[in-house]
Design a protein around this motif. Sequence first.
Motif, PDB file in Angstrom:
ATOM      1  N   ALA A  93       0.846  -1.198   0.000  1.00 43.10           N
ATOM      2  CA  ALA A  93       0.000   0.000   0.000  1.00 43.10           C
ATOM      3  C   ALA A  93       0.874   1.237   0.000  1.00 43.10           C
ATOM      4  O   ALA A  93       0.508   2.285   0.506  1.00 43.10           O
ATOM      5  N   CYS A  94       2.061   1.115  -0.576  1.00 42.69           N
ATOM      6  CA  CYS A  94       3.043   2.184  -0.463  1.00 42.69           C
ATOM      7  C   CYS A  94       2.806   3.333  -1.427  1.00 42.69           C
ATOM      8  O   CYS A  94       3.389   4.383  -1.274  1.00 42.69           O
ATOM      9  N   SER A  95       1.968   3.119  -2.424  1.00 45.30           N
ATOM     10  CA  SER A  95       1.815   4.148  -3.442  1.00 45.30           C
ATOM     11  C   SER A  95       1.329   5.464  -2.849  1.00 45.30           C
ATOM     12  O   SER A  95       1.660   6.530  -3.316  1.00 45.30           O
ATOM     13  N   LYS A  96       0.530   5.389  -1.797  1.00 46.25           N
ATOM     14  CA  LYS A  96       0.047   6.593  -1.114  1.00 46.25           C
ATOM     15  C   LYS A  96      -0.142   6.257   0.357  1.00 46.25           C
ATOM     16  O   LYS A  96      -0.366   5.116   0.715  1.00 46.25           O
ATOM     17  N   THR A  97      -0.056   7.259   1.203  1.00 48.80           N
ATOM     18  CA  THR A  97      -0.381   7.061   2.612  1.00 48.80           C
ATOM     19  C   THR A  97      -1.355   8.150   3.023  1.00 48.80           C
ATOM     20  O   THR A  97      -1.527   9.155   2.331  1.00 48.80           O
ATOM     21  N   CYS A  98      -1.965   7.956   4.185  1.00 46.40           N
ATOM     22  CA  CYS A  98      -2.933   8.954   4.644  1.00 46.40           C
ATOM     23  C   CYS A  98      -2.257  10.277   4.961  1.00 46.40           C
ATOM     24  O   CYS A  98      -2.924  11.311   5.052  1.00 46.40           O
ATOM     25  N   LEU A  99      -0.938  10.271   5.133  1.00 48.30           N
ATOM     26  CA  LEU A  99      -0.235  11.493   5.531  1.00 48.30           C
ATOM     27  C   LEU A  99       0.399  12.225   4.355  1.00 48.30           C
ATOM     28  O   LEU A  99       0.874  13.346   4.523  1.00 48.30           O
ATOM     29  N   ARG A 106      -8.077  18.138  22.074  1.00 45.06           N
ATOM     30  CA  ARG A 106      -8.406  16.732  22.288  1.00 45.06           C
ATOM     31  C   ARG A 106      -8.829  16.031  20.993  1.00 45.06           C
ATOM     32  O   ARG A 106      -8.734  14.812  20.876  1.00 45.06           O
ATOM     33  N   PHE A 107      -9.319  16.819  20.038  1.00 40.75           N
ATOM     34  CA  PHE A 107      -9.818  16.217  18.803  1.00 40.75           C
ATOM     35  C   PHE A 107      -8.724  15.975  17.762  1.00 40.75           C
ATOM     36  O   PHE A 107      -8.970  15.305  16.746  1.00 40.75           O
ATOM     37  N   VAL A 108      -7.530  16.515  17.982  1.00 45.89           N
ATOM     38  CA  VAL A 108      -6.470  16.375  16.975  1.00 45.89           C
ATOM     39  C   VAL A 108      -6.175  14.904  16.663  1.00 45.89           C
ATOM     40  O   VAL A 108      -6.246  14.485  15.498  1.00 45.89           O
ATOM     41  N   PRO A 109      -5.842  14.065  17.654  1.00 42.83           N
ATOM     42  CA  PRO A 109      -5.541  12.660  17.321  1.00 42.83           C
ATOM     43  C   PRO A 109      -6.735  11.918  16.735  1.00 42.83           C
ATOM     44  O   PRO A 109      -6.559  11.047  15.870  1.00 42.83           O
ATOM     45  N   ARG A 110      -7.955  12.248  17.178  1.00 42.53           N
ATOM     46  CA  ARG A 110      -9.135  11.559  16.651  1.00 42.53           C
ATOM     47  C   ARG A 110      -9.363  11.894  15.184  1.00 42.53           C
ATOM     48  O   ARG A 110      -9.700  11.027  14.376  1.00 42.53           O
ATOM     49  N   ILE A 111      -9.170  13.156  14.829  1.00 49.32           N
ATOM     50  CA  ILE A 111      -9.361  13.553  13.429  1.00 49.32           C
ATOM     51  C   ILE A 111      -8.299  12.904  12.549  1.00 49.32           C
ATOM     52  O   ILE A 111      -8.601  12.376  11.468  1.00 49.32           O
ATOM     53  N   ILE A 112      -7.041  12.915  13.009  1.00 50.06           N
ATOM     54  CA  ILE A 112      -5.974  12.278  12.243  1.00 50.06           C
ATOM     55  C   ILE A 112      -6.269  10.787  12.074  1.00 50.06           C
ATOM     56  O   ILE A 112      -6.129  10.224  10.983  1.00 50.06           O
ATOM     57  N   ASN A 172      -9.139   9.246  12.184  1.00 57.02           N
ATOM     58  CA  ASN A 172     -10.281   9.016  11.290  1.00 57.02           C
ATOM     59  C   ASN A 172      -9.898   9.226   9.826  1.00 57.02           C
ATOM     60  O   ASN A 172     -10.354   8.487   8.940  1.00 57.02           O
ATOM     61  N   ILE A 173      -9.071  10.239   9.567  1.00 56.67           N
ATOM     62  CA  ILE A 173      -8.611  10.474   8.194  1.00 56.67           C
ATOM     63  C   ILE A 173      -7.839   9.263   7.686  1.00 56.67           C
ATOM     64  O   ILE A 173      -8.040   8.796   6.563  1.00 56.67           O
ATOM     65  N   PHE A 222      -8.851   6.524   4.883  1.00 60.83           N
ATOM     66  CA  PHE A 222      -7.939   6.389   3.754  1.00 60.83           C
ATOM     67  C   PHE A 222      -7.526   4.938   3.559  1.00 60.83           C
ATOM     68  O   PHE A 222      -7.472   4.429   2.440  1.00 60.83           O
ATOM     69  N   ASN A 223      -7.236   4.253   4.647  1.00 61.09           N
ATOM     70  CA  ASN A 223      -6.774   2.870   4.560  1.00 61.09           C
ATOM     71  C   ASN A 223      -7.867   1.907   4.139  1.00 61.09           C
ATOM     72  O   ASN A 223      -7.590   0.760   3.788  1.00 61.09           O
TER      73      ASN A 223
END
Length: 731
Positions: free
Chosen positions: A538-544, A712-718, A720-721, A725-726
């Motif tokens: 799955a290396c072609s793209k990552t969520c980041l 507090r929502f920063v890690p949850r949003i990341i 979820n993104i 994506f995965n």
Amino acid sequence: MKASVFATFFALFLTCTYATKEATKKNKKAKLHVPEVDCDIKAGKIINPEFIAKCPPGCQDIKYRVYGTDIYASFSSICGAAIHSGTIDNSGGKILVQKVAGQSGYRGSFSNGIRSLSLPRWRESFIVSEGKPKKGATYPSVLEYSSSKSLPAKTEPKKSAQDRKATRNTDTSNASEKSPEQADTLRKEYQTSPGAVPTTQVPTTTLKFTMTPEPISATPKPTTILATTSITTAITTAKPRHAMHKVRDIGPSSIHPVYSAAAAAASRQIQAVQGRGQNQAFRSTSTHASNRNIPRANTGIQHQESVAAFRKPAGSPVHLGFSSKEELNPKPLEPVSQGNPNCKVDLSFLIDGSWSIGKRRFQIQKQFLSDVAQALDVGIAGPLMGIVQYGDDPSTEFNLKTHANSRDVKNAIEKILQKGGLSNVGKALSFVNKHFFLDTNGNRGGAPNVAVVLVDGWPTDKVEEASRLARESGINIFFVTMEGADENEKQNVIEPNFVDKAVCRTNGFYSINVPSWFNLRKVVQNLVKRVCDTDRLACSKTCLNAADIGFVIDGSSSVGTGNFRTVLQFVANISKEFEISDTDTRVGAVQYTYEQRLEFGFDKHSTKQDVLNAIKRVNYWSGGTSTGAAITYASEQLFSKSKPNKRKIMILITDGRSYDDVRGPAMTAHQNGVIAYSVGIAWAAQDELEAIATDPDKEHSFFVDEFDHLYRFVPRIIQNICTEFNSQPRN
């Protein structure tokens, strides 16, 4: 008399009526059996290019993901796409599915209760229409799935009575000695069509050798059989030219092309004639080929060995122009592998042909590639392999469709000559990205694309940008490096840590370092295991590194200056988690009140630090709250400039109810492929947050009472993104 006539006519009437009914039954077309598919079946799992299937009820569910609008990525649920397109509803029904080429981008939309997702690029697509057969078209009654390892059955043509009689009169001892595996190998080797091929008898010239038996001796001669031999040519009407002329050899090899068969048989017979020096009668006649001698396509039946004894009349040498050096017992055919079905990948090996590698190490590299080809088990049902050699410039040694088994690949590797020149790896990766994985070169679409780069020392050009572009095009990149730079040589390296910049950040999965060329063979199995692990390719793209993220920030009077700075810190905390560059994730921002303002677009800043500095410079505006207009503005001024191979993600932050409608603009944004997250603070309206957010709401909508709790929502949003994506396919 009248009664008798009436009875006769009545009987005739019943007979005609029955005959008519029977004829009607026979003339009725057989009803098409429509195979059923489950809701979670994806089009890519079915091999058939066009088929009719029946969907069950209840497929209108978010867990059956759909990608695209009108034209859908093959990773989509077939039945989900059918509902989305309006072909059927949630009660199910029959659909016609047609495979089409992959698209450079798929637009998500909401239709008929199904929200389809956007996708930057995929290798195969399909369209769905009403399940009515096309005129003159035939459709499979059983669907063929890619996970199935069974081969289609091969049919044998029916034998005529004369054939069956000929078979009974023929000694089949050789055929019975063959194992099923050997017989199957012979069938595969000589078979050119899946079914029976009709043959047309044509006049042929038959050479007959009539033998006079020797006087019966009390001592048996086990190797001498008295027989009459015919060498015949039959032409089939539906064969390709290269397979047109075949004959059943009466010798040990059972089946041979006519020229070599005739040469071998006649040569052996003539040698027998010359060796015995006894009388024989030779005659040549012209006749029609008999059924015994016409080759029957695809039967795989082997005739027995028949060695004839001849007598030669004195002074009558026979010469037919055939060679007399054919082997009496040719080697049995080796079975040809169809490839490892658990490793269906399309592989490009980029080999180092620079002068710095030297001739000896170049040979070691070739031997390594041969070992890899053997371990991979190359074949059309498994991995396919091509090689690109690089120096100053790259060139293709052979592509994916050139060789279909490991033996041929190894032979081709042995013939590769060293190019020389520099070690321009970056240029080679760009070449592979643009020219190697093409349909014309054998790219199968349904198999992951993998490039394995072998590097001696270090490259003489930069690889980071070329690698990123290749990954974004769907290519999984592996690096195998040998004998890296020592402390004194590091000053000559153009791009330090080039491997880390070239491959995905996956704890070394995509890179192998070998301290010495002489240890290279030890990593063969390790490399093969990795390139065949399709679940991790799955290396072609990552969520980041594969998104365009647009922040839509409420700058209304109710927010206040202090809280606005807290919101900006929240935006910065999310942004710094991504890999930011022109080819990775890009960030843009819009601030709104009654009006809207583009703070910076996606193409403005290309480094993470520049983005963070730009966020700090955003000035608080103050005013009303027109969230609907802000969404429309962001769609037109920000996301319209998004790259087609990027995921469009909107994160909207607001602290109150909008003065205008948000549902219409949000729906339009969703239909244009924007994935929307809504973050509400204090007096934000929950119904509006849910309308703005992409379905499902609970994964895309957040609410907090105070601005200070936004962090507090920063890690949850990341998370979820990345989770979302995965769940999408990778090329």
